[in-house]
Design a protein around this motif. Sequence first.
Motif, PDB file in Angstrom:
ATOM      1  N   LEU A 178      80.766 -34.894  12.827  1.00 49.21           N
ATOM      2  CA  LEU A 178      79.755 -34.079  12.154  1.00 49.21           C
ATOM      3  C   LEU A 178      78.465 -34.874  11.944  1.00 49.21           C
ATOM      4  CD1 LEU A 178      81.894 -32.159   9.514  1.00 49.21           C
ATOM      5  CD2 LEU A 178      80.825 -31.225  11.579  1.00 49.21           C
ATOM      6  N   GLN A 179      78.600 -36.126  11.542  1.00 52.65           N
ATOM      7  CA  GLN A 179      77.416 -36.940  11.290  1.00 52.65           C
ATOM      8  C   GLN A 179      76.661 -37.246  12.580  1.00 52.65           C
ATOM      9  OE1 GLN A 179      78.217 -40.641   9.298  1.00 52.65           O
ATOM     10  NE2 GLN A 179      76.081 -41.254   9.220  1.00 52.65           N
ATOM     11  N   THR A 184      75.547 -33.923  14.740  1.00 53.22           N
ATOM     12  CA  THR A 184      74.423 -33.234  14.088  1.00 53.22           C
ATOM     13  C   THR A 184      73.122 -33.963  14.367  1.00 53.22           C
ATOM     14  OG1 THR A 184      75.813 -32.331  12.311  1.00 53.22           O
ATOM     15  CG2 THR A 184      73.457 -32.510  11.866  1.00 53.22           C
ATOM     16  N   LYS A 220      70.140 -32.371  16.634  1.00 49.54           N
ATOM     17  CA  LYS A 220      68.812 -32.248  16.020  1.00 49.54           C
ATOM     18  C   LYS A 220      67.745 -32.825  16.941  1.00 49.54           C
ATOM     19  CE  LYS A 220      66.066 -33.819  12.052  1.00 49.54           C
ATOM     20  NZ  LYS A 220      65.148 -34.704  12.818  1.00 49.54           N
ATOM     21  N   GLU A 266      73.378 -28.891  12.213  1.00 52.26           N
ATOM     22  CA  GLU A 266      74.541 -29.000  11.336  1.00 52.26           C
ATOM     23  C   GLU A 266      75.439 -27.771  11.461  1.00 52.26           C
ATOM     24  OE1 GLU A 266      75.161 -30.709   6.919  1.00 52.26           O
ATOM     25  OE2 GLU A 266      73.832 -28.956   7.048  1.00 52.26           O
ATOM     26  N   LYS A 267      74.832 -26.595  11.506  1.00 57.03           N
ATOM     27  CA  LYS A 267      75.592 -25.352  11.640  1.00 57.03           C
ATOM     28  C   LYS A 267      76.398 -25.347  12.934  1.00 57.03           C
ATOM     29  CE  LYS A 267      74.962 -20.316  11.826  1.00 57.03           C
ATOM     30  NZ  LYS A 267      73.963 -19.215  11.789  1.00 57.03           N
ATOM     31  N   SER A 273      77.371 -28.000  14.759  1.00 53.87           N
ATOM     32  CA  SER A 273      78.413 -29.031  14.720  1.00 53.87           C
ATOM     33  C   SER A 273      79.632 -28.541  13.948  1.00 53.87           C
ATOM     34  CB  SER A 273      77.862 -30.310  14.079  1.00 53.87           C
ATOM     35  OG  SER A 273      76.812 -30.850  14.849  1.00 53.87           O
TER      36      SER A 273
END
Length: 288
Positions: free
Chosen positions: A72-73, A76, A80, A109-110, A112
């Motif tokens: 996720l980190q 994202t 981006k 983020e959404k 991921s």
Amino acid sequence: MSIDSLVDSILHSYEQYGGVNSQETENFPNRENVVTVLHDLENLIFPGFKTAELIDSVSLRYTTGIRISRILQTLTHEIKKSLCYVVTASSPGTKDSDIENSHCFALAEKTSVALIESLPEIRRTVQLDAQAILDGDPAARSIEEVILSYPGLEALLVYRLAHFLFINGVPIIPRMMSEYVHGKTGIDIHPGATIGNSFAIDHGTGVVIGETCVIGNNVKIYQGVTLGALSVSKGLMNKKRHPTIEDNVTIYSNATILGGQTVIGKGCTIGGNTWVTKSVPPGTTLTR
């Protein structure tokens, strides 16, 4: 020539020809980070198969949580960057504040999170692919052998992850993933292709599946098969250029099937070394 002179010469080439992924200019996704994310995703799909780590009921929960957090980190951040690059490429005068207002981070983020949420379904689909490879290859002794050693399954696993990102509007990164596994396996599947359930690639070296190809369920192809376009004109960028392969089709080695209007009907068998540019009726066996 001195080291300083050599450095100056190379730096001048950077200024003259570009090709630098600098944070001061358009910042592309980082290939190493994308590959790291891909490895973590593969390990979420088949834990214990790709690494030497010991897996039990306690450690599995821990390692799964660690991987999800890391994905996720990192993903994202890389998504981006790819979204921001598209914004700046389409609007060269865009400022940093404008990029922030484009909600690149929120969209990244959404996406991921959505990918992680979709992993159980992606796992189900990849398991069907693995079973299809096992069922169709007398040399395969177990599904574990297929997972561990068959390049066709690895290419399909990465395709299904990259396809999710592709259809959710992520630029650049899906191609980075597909080209990474292309280099490993010799199997080139564009992430934009649409592939149904229980797809089997046997041997696989030299397989090419184009961006607008549509493949049904229970299809099997062998090494060297090309599902390509009749023309590579840039004017066809947004057109269907690659064939449609319906359900229950087998395509043998080195067959070439071209064209966006070409449909291989249900239950067809396409022989090796054939050249096909016209549709084939369902149930046909084509050998030349």
